[in-house]
Design an enzyme around this catalytic site. Structure first.
Site, PDB file in Angstrom:
ATOM      1  CD  GLU A 287      -3.314   0.184   2.050  1.00 54.91           C
ATOM      2  OE1 GLU A 287      -4.284  -0.544   1.840  1.00 54.91           O
ATOM      3  OE2 GLU A 287      -3.130   0.759   3.133  1.00 54.91           O
ATOM      4  CG  HIS A 308       7.617 -29.658   0.377  1.00 59.34           C
ATOM      5  ND1 HIS A 308       8.143 -30.909   0.135  1.00 59.34           N
ATOM      6  CD2 HIS A 308       8.370 -29.122   1.374  1.00 59.34           C
ATOM      7  CE1 HIS A 308       9.158 -31.123   0.963  1.00 59.34           C
ATOM      8  NE2 HIS A 308       9.310 -30.046   1.723  1.00 59.34           N
ATOM      9  CE  LYS A 422     -12.280   1.848   1.087  1.00 62.89           C
ATOM     10  NZ  LYS A 422     -11.653   2.870   1.919  1.00 62.89           N
TER      11      LYS A 422
HETATM   12  O1  PA5 Z   1      -3.281   1.489   5.852  1.00 61.60           O
HETATM   13  C1  PA5 Z   1      -4.379   1.976   5.699  1.00 61.60           C
HETATM   14  O2  PA5 Z   1      -4.594   3.207   5.792  1.00 61.60           O
HETATM   15  C2  PA5 Z   1      -5.574   1.109   5.397  1.00 61.60           C
HETATM   16  O3  PA5 Z   1      -5.198  -0.228   5.198  1.00 61.60           O
HETATM   17  C3  PA5 Z   1      -6.577   1.167   6.530  1.00 61.60           C
HETATM   18  O4  PA5 Z   1      -5.961   0.704   7.714  1.00 61.60           O
HETATM   19  C4  PA5 Z   1      -7.809   0.298   6.225  1.00 61.60           C
HETATM   20  O5  PA5 Z   1      -8.367   0.665   5.005  1.00 61.60           O
HETATM   21  C5  PA5 Z   1      -8.846   0.452   7.339  1.00 61.60           C
HETATM   22  O6  PA5 Z   1      -9.238   1.783   7.442  1.00 61.60           O
HETATM   23  P1  PA5 Z   1     -10.048   2.305   8.686  1.00 61.60           P
HETATM   24  O7  PA5 Z   1      -9.187   2.164   9.875  1.00 61.60           O
HETATM   25  O8  PA5 Z   1     -10.343   3.731   8.363  1.00 61.60           O
HETATM   26  O9  PA5 Z   1     -11.296   1.477   8.789  1.00 61.60           O
END
Ligand code: PA5
Length: 445
Positions: A287, A308, A422
């Site tokens: 990310e 394996h 989303k």
């Molecule tokens: O690293 C990030 O920002 C995302 O992976 C969030 O942690 C994830 O989308 C969850 O978001 P939230 O804590 O707003 O529900």
């Protein structure tokens, strides 16, 4: 005191040390950007000093809340997705006895997870498991609006209130969210839940050392002070010059390998307990770096298990990979291989040795085989698997990720690409406000 060490010698046959060192100026520039807060996404640098800045009051509050949940609950459900659950699960799984949940004499509540998928069967099965049980919920969402987590929380909260009544349920629910924004903050205020704040300046995937990770880890019975102490040691080490700084060395090396055409980094471990450390790492790097059509693809294998299955690909597939191995110097337990008079399995040559000695030879043999197969190898060694060294490891990866992202020229602290699915999901579900997107997407079906 023994500490995390990085070993790059098995990279130098592929990228000479001098080429990695040629990246020191770019690495230093990236570190300066982080330290001065002048880089991209600098609103999200609060994680940099969490180990040194976390105050006693917060730790005590987390421990008090954890003690209440431990007292009240046999099961605690951590509801969250991405950065809002992976860090906690990584640490808890790494420290837990692998068969803990089957232990009838267990001291700690079982920690289970929800809100990280939208599977009806998963939620049904969880709800069945919780029927008649004393359970609690830690609902974690920074935005407070994430669909997966909000949906699970609605179901869990309803079940808890039905089982205990509203007042008793309230005692077993904790919300971890933004200080003021978002639906979860509003709901928590209205219902009077105990809350913890995720600082504005800390993004989800860098939040394991905030209450997001610390509360579930404390509930599971682990020492969050030791976790923070290990992270603090690494915070200090990662502020030093390149030669003493493992995070800078890792960041520079993976960028050098990327520039040489390596596109995939495979994180390998030799202990199944580390599976979720790799899941957390995949999220952190995927990310953070996968942007502007750039970035190493973070993959992971559990060894020797995956030798394996994926072992064939790693040994002989396309040579676009390198491997980073998390190696644990000493196991916490000892299992000695017994002698067998008949020796039908031919294992007597190992009798008297500890299982870890066999594991270590598998690790060394695999490293040599993979290097012979033209897979560069980075080794990250932890003296042992405990809270302190996990704290070092988490902070090491976070700091290296910030440096590495800046070296790559992207913003390691945003995630604009996550919005695409989303938007389509909301359009398909005809969420109010998505009328135009709804019509557009339906015309494509
Ligand atoms: O690293 C990030 O920002 C995302 O992976 C969030 O942690 C994830 O989308 C969850 O978001 P939230 O804590 O707003 O529900």
């Amino acid at each position: 005191m023994k500490q995390l060490e990085i070993n790059l010698t098995k990279v130098y046959d592929f990228v000479p040390q001098s080429e990695i060192e040629a990246l020191i100026p770019s690495c230093k520039q990236a570190m300066d950007l982080l330290n001065s807060g002048r880089g991209k996404g600098s609103d999200f640098l609060g994680w940099l000093h969490l180990p040194s800045a976390t105050d006693e009051k917060l730790i005590t509050d987390i421990q008090k809340t954890a003690a209440r949940l431990r007292e009240n609950c046999e099961v605690v459900v951590v509801a969250g997705i991405g950065g809002s659950y992976l860090g906690a699960k990584a640490v808890i799984d790494a420290l837990n006895n692998s068969f803990d949940w089957l232990d009838t004499k267990r001291q700690n509540p079982v920690v289970v997870y929800a809100g990280h998928n939208i599977s009806e069967d998963y939620l049904f099965e969880l709800s069945r498991l919780l029927e008649g049980k004393r359970f609690g919920i830690i609902n974690i969402s920074k935005s407070g609006t994430t669909t997966e987590t909000a949906l699970a929380f609605r179901l869990l909260r309803t079940q808890l209130e039905n089982q205990l009544g509203k007042e008793a349920a309230r005692q077993n629910i904790v919300a971890v969210t933004d200080a003021s924004k978002g639906a979860l903050r509003q709901l928590a205020q209205q219902e009077g839940y105990k809350t913890f704040v995720i600082p504005d300046s800390v993004g989800g995937r860098y939040s394991v050392l905030t209450p997001v990770g610390l509360l579930p880890i404390a509930v599971a019975g682990y020492d969050i002070r030791q976790l923070l102490a290990g992270a603090l040691a690494m915070e200090k080490r990662s502020e030093t010059a390149f030669e003493q700084n493992p995070a800078a060395q890792y960041a520079a090396t993976r960028n050098a390998l990327y520039q040489q055409g390596k596109k995939i980094e495979i994180l390998a471990n030799y202990h199944p307990k580390l599976h979720f450390v790799a899941e957390w790492w995949k999220q952190l790097y995927g990310e953070s770096e996968g942007k502007e059509h750039k970035g190493l693809f973070p993959a992971a294998v559990d060894l020797t298990t995956d030798l394996h299955s994926m072992g064939q690909w790693i040994q002989e597939g396309e040579r676009s990979i390198f491997e980073t191995v998390i190696s644990i110097a000493s196991p916490n337990q000892e299992v000695v291989i017994p002698t067998d008079t008949d020796n039908l399995d031919g294992l007597n040559y190992l009798a008297g040795k500890g299982v870890d000695q066999v594991n270590k030879m598998a690790e060394l043999g695999t490293q040599i085989a993979h290097v012979d197969g033209e897979v560069p190898n980075i080794k990250i060694e932890l003296p042992a698997l405990n809270e302190y060294h996990l704290g070092e490891l988490l902070y090491f990866f976070e700091k290296a990720c910030g440096i590495s992202g800046y070296m790559l020229g992207i913003n390691p602290f945003d995630q604009p690409g996550v919005e695409a699915y989303k938007k389509n999901m909301f359009a398909l579900l005809q969420k109010p406000g998505y009328e135009a997107e709804s019509a557009a997407i339906r015309s494509r079906l």
